[in-house]
Design a protein around this motif. Sequence first.
Motif, PDB file in Angstrom:
ATOM      1  N   ALA A  42       0.922  -1.284   0.174  1.00 36.57           N
ATOM      2  CA  ALA A  42       0.133  -0.157   0.108  1.00 36.57           C
ATOM      3  C   ALA A  42       0.901   1.231  -0.146  1.00 36.57           C
ATOM      4  O   ALA A  42       0.571   2.359  -0.376  1.00 36.57           O
ATOM      5  CB  ALA A  42      -0.938  -0.004   1.175  1.00 36.57           C
ATOM      6  N   THR A  43       2.124   1.090   0.517  1.00 31.76           N
ATOM      7  CA  THR A  43       3.052   2.257   0.230  1.00 31.76           C
ATOM      8  C   THR A  43       3.628   2.748  -0.959  1.00 31.76           C
ATOM      9  O   THR A  43       4.265   3.510  -1.257  1.00 31.76           O
ATOM     10  CB  THR A  43       4.164   2.056   1.196  1.00 31.76           C
ATOM     11  N   ASP A  44       3.239   1.733  -2.040  1.00 30.86           N
ATOM     12  CA  ASP A  44       3.789   1.759  -3.522  1.00 30.86           C
ATOM     13  C   ASP A  44       2.657   2.170  -4.228  1.00 30.86           C
ATOM     14  O   ASP A  44       1.743   1.433  -4.522  1.00 30.86           O
ATOM     15  CB  ASP A  44       4.653   0.574  -4.129  1.00 30.86           C
ATOM     16  N   ARG A  45       2.620   3.459  -4.915  1.00 32.98           N
ATOM     17  CA  ARG A  45       1.608   3.580  -5.848  1.00 32.98           C
ATOM     18  C   ARG A  45       1.347   2.696  -7.159  1.00 32.98           C
ATOM     19  O   ARG A  45       2.711   1.977  -7.476  1.00 32.98           O
ATOM     20  CB  ARG A  45       1.753   5.042  -6.454  1.00 32.98           C
ATOM     21  N   HIS A  46       0.376   2.419  -7.624  1.00 33.90           N
ATOM     22  CA  HIS A  46       0.250   1.679  -8.911  1.00 33.90           C
ATOM     23  C   HIS A  46       0.909   2.262  -9.860  1.00 33.90           C
ATOM     24  O   HIS A  46       0.942   3.598  -9.863  1.00 33.90           O
ATOM     25  CB  HIS A  46      -1.310   1.418  -9.239  1.00 33.90           C
ATOM     26  N   ASP A  47       1.293   1.604 -10.819  1.00 32.94           N
ATOM     27  CA  ASP A  47       1.650   2.176 -12.166  1.00 32.94           C
ATOM     28  C   ASP A  47       0.704   2.520 -12.847  1.00 32.94           C
ATOM     29  O   ASP A  47      -0.429   2.184 -12.728  1.00 32.94           O
ATOM     30  CB  ASP A  47       2.608   1.152 -13.117  1.00 32.94           C
ATOM     31  N   PRO A  48       0.840   3.664 -13.732  1.00 31.65           N
ATOM     32  CA  PRO A  48      -0.455   4.190 -14.410  1.00 31.65           C
ATOM     33  C   PRO A  48      -1.184   3.344 -15.095  1.00 31.65           C
ATOM     34  O   PRO A  48      -2.436   3.463 -15.324  1.00 31.65           O
ATOM     35  CB  PRO A  48       0.307   5.213 -15.531  1.00 31.65           C
ATOM     36  N   ILE A  49      -0.809   2.308 -15.856  1.00 28.44           N
ATOM     37  CA  ILE A  49      -1.655   1.379 -16.388  1.00 28.44           C
ATOM     38  C   ILE A  49      -2.517   0.671 -15.779  1.00 28.44           C
ATOM     39  O   ILE A  49      -3.777   0.125 -15.623  1.00 28.44           O
ATOM     40  CB  ILE A  49      -0.709   0.432 -17.447  1.00 28.44           C
ATOM     41  N   ALA A  50      -1.905   0.164 -14.501  1.00 27.18           N
ATOM     42  CA  ALA A  50      -2.610  -0.742 -13.545  1.00 27.18           C
ATOM     43  C   ALA A  50      -3.611   0.316 -12.748  1.00 27.18           C
ATOM     44  O   ALA A  50      -4.749  -0.174 -12.692  1.00 27.18           O
ATOM     45  CB  ALA A  50      -1.736  -1.499 -12.479  1.00 27.18           C
ATOM     46  N   ALA A  51      -3.308   1.493 -12.539  1.00 24.54           N
ATOM     47  CA  ALA A  51      -4.029   2.448 -11.890  1.00 24.54           C
ATOM     48  C   ALA A  51      -5.298   2.708 -12.793  1.00 24.54           C
ATOM     49  O   ALA A  51      -6.588   2.656 -12.424  1.00 24.54           O
ATOM     50  CB  ALA A  51      -3.514   3.769 -11.554  1.00 24.54           C
ATOM     51  N   TRP A  52      -4.933   2.894 -14.212  1.00 20.63           N
ATOM     52  CA  TRP A  52      -6.014   3.143 -15.209  1.00 20.63           C
ATOM     53  C   TRP A  52      -6.995   1.958 -15.094  1.00 20.63           C
ATOM     54  O   TRP A  52      -8.211   2.140 -15.117  1.00 20.63           O
ATOM     55  CB  TRP A  52      -5.580   3.361 -16.507  1.00 20.63           C
ATOM     56  N   GLU A  80     -11.128  15.274   9.098  1.00 19.22           N
ATOM     57  CA  GLU A  80     -10.263  14.471   8.416  1.00 19.22           C
ATOM     58  C   GLU A  80     -10.541  12.970   8.549  1.00 19.22           C
ATOM     59  O   GLU A  80     -11.175  12.450   9.421  1.00 19.22           O
ATOM     60  CB  GLU A  80      -8.800  14.947   8.765  1.00 19.22           C
ATOM     61  N   ARG A  81     -10.144  11.955   7.750  1.00 18.02           N
ATOM     62  CA  ARG A  81     -10.078  10.867   7.822  1.00 18.02           C
ATOM     63  C   ARG A  81      -9.042  10.298   8.954  1.00 18.02           C
ATOM     64  O   ARG A  81      -7.875  10.948   9.223  1.00 18.02           O
ATOM     65  CB  ARG A  81     -10.003   9.844   6.738  1.00 18.02           C
ATOM     66  N   ALA A  82      -9.167   9.312   9.449  1.00 19.54           N
ATOM     67  CA  ALA A  82      -8.431   8.724  10.656  1.00 19.54           C
ATOM     68  C   ALA A  82      -7.010   8.428  10.010  1.00 19.54           C
ATOM     69  O   ALA A  82      -6.856   8.270   9.029  1.00 19.54           O
ATOM     70  CB  ALA A  82      -8.820   7.295  11.241  1.00 19.54           C
ATOM     71  N   GLY A  83      -5.945   8.600  10.845  1.00 20.24           N
ATOM     72  CA  GLY A  83      -4.564   8.253  10.545  1.00 20.24           C
ATOM     73  C   GLY A  83      -4.422   7.039   9.788  1.00 20.24           C
ATOM     74  O   GLY A  83      -3.637   7.127   8.694  1.00 20.24           O
ATOM     75  N   PHE A  84      -4.995   6.000  10.115  1.00 24.19           N
ATOM     76  CA  PHE A  84      -4.728   4.755   9.218  1.00 24.19           C
ATOM     77  C   PHE A  84      -5.168   4.861   8.020  1.00 24.19           C
ATOM     78  O   PHE A  84      -4.619   4.149   7.083  1.00 24.19           O
ATOM     79  CB  PHE A  84      -5.196   3.524  10.091  1.00 24.19           C
ATOM     80  N   ALA A  85      -6.239   5.698   7.803  1.00 18.53           N
ATOM     81  CA  ALA A  85      -6.709   5.570   6.241  1.00 18.53           C
ATOM     82  C   ALA A  85      -5.819   6.343   5.358  1.00 18.53           C
ATOM     83  O   ALA A  85      -6.018   5.927   4.187  1.00 18.53           O
ATOM     84  CB  ALA A  85      -8.105   6.343   6.197  1.00 18.53           C
ATOM     85  N   GLN A  86      -4.884   6.991   5.975  1.00 19.13           N
ATOM     86  CA  GLN A  86      -3.915   7.767   5.077  1.00 19.13           C
ATOM     87  C   GLN A  86      -2.907   6.793   4.291  1.00 19.13           C
ATOM     88  O   GLN A  86      -2.415   7.003   3.183  1.00 19.13           O
ATOM     89  CB  GLN A  86      -3.097   8.958   5.926  1.00 19.13           C
TER      90      GLN A  86
END
Length: 183
Positions: free
Chosen positions: A34-44, A92-98
Amino acid sequence: MRWNSFIAGFAAAVVLALVIALGVILSGAYNVAATDRHDPIAAWAFETTFENSVSRQASAIAAPELTPAMVQAGAGEYKAMCAQCHGGIGKERAGFAQGMMPRPPALAASAEHLSASEVFWLVKHGVKMSGMPAFGPTHDDEVVWNIAAFVKAMPGMSADRYGAYGAGGEGGHHHAPGEGHSH
């Protein structure tokens, strides 16, 4: 002959794509942290699949008229069950949701782009691999529609009005399907 060559080339490309996809799946090469963003193709692909699936699944659901009483009843439920991840107006959302991936949308802004039936479907059925639970197995449709009514009212709501909703003990009750609802 050209048609046969095209079909053979297309079939080879499909097989190659499937072999590459299987290699990525079996090797663990795609980082699911969860700390690594999806690459653009996977995100799309994920976003497009999500939007089209919710639209299709909710298209057969007829929304009732969303009344002020439903909005009032859904306020406490939303604050008890949803606000930790989705936040509220001026909250704001709870800290864990960040640290969640995908990050839960701030519904005060994004709800205007969803129909009431789509909100209902999402609350009732949840979303796989997102952290969004399905509340349908533990809450009756009346409660789920009340939450949907509150979520749909949020985009036009002030922070003061948001804070006033649910005050005095309304909402926040968790009912199994078939249980009464005392709001």
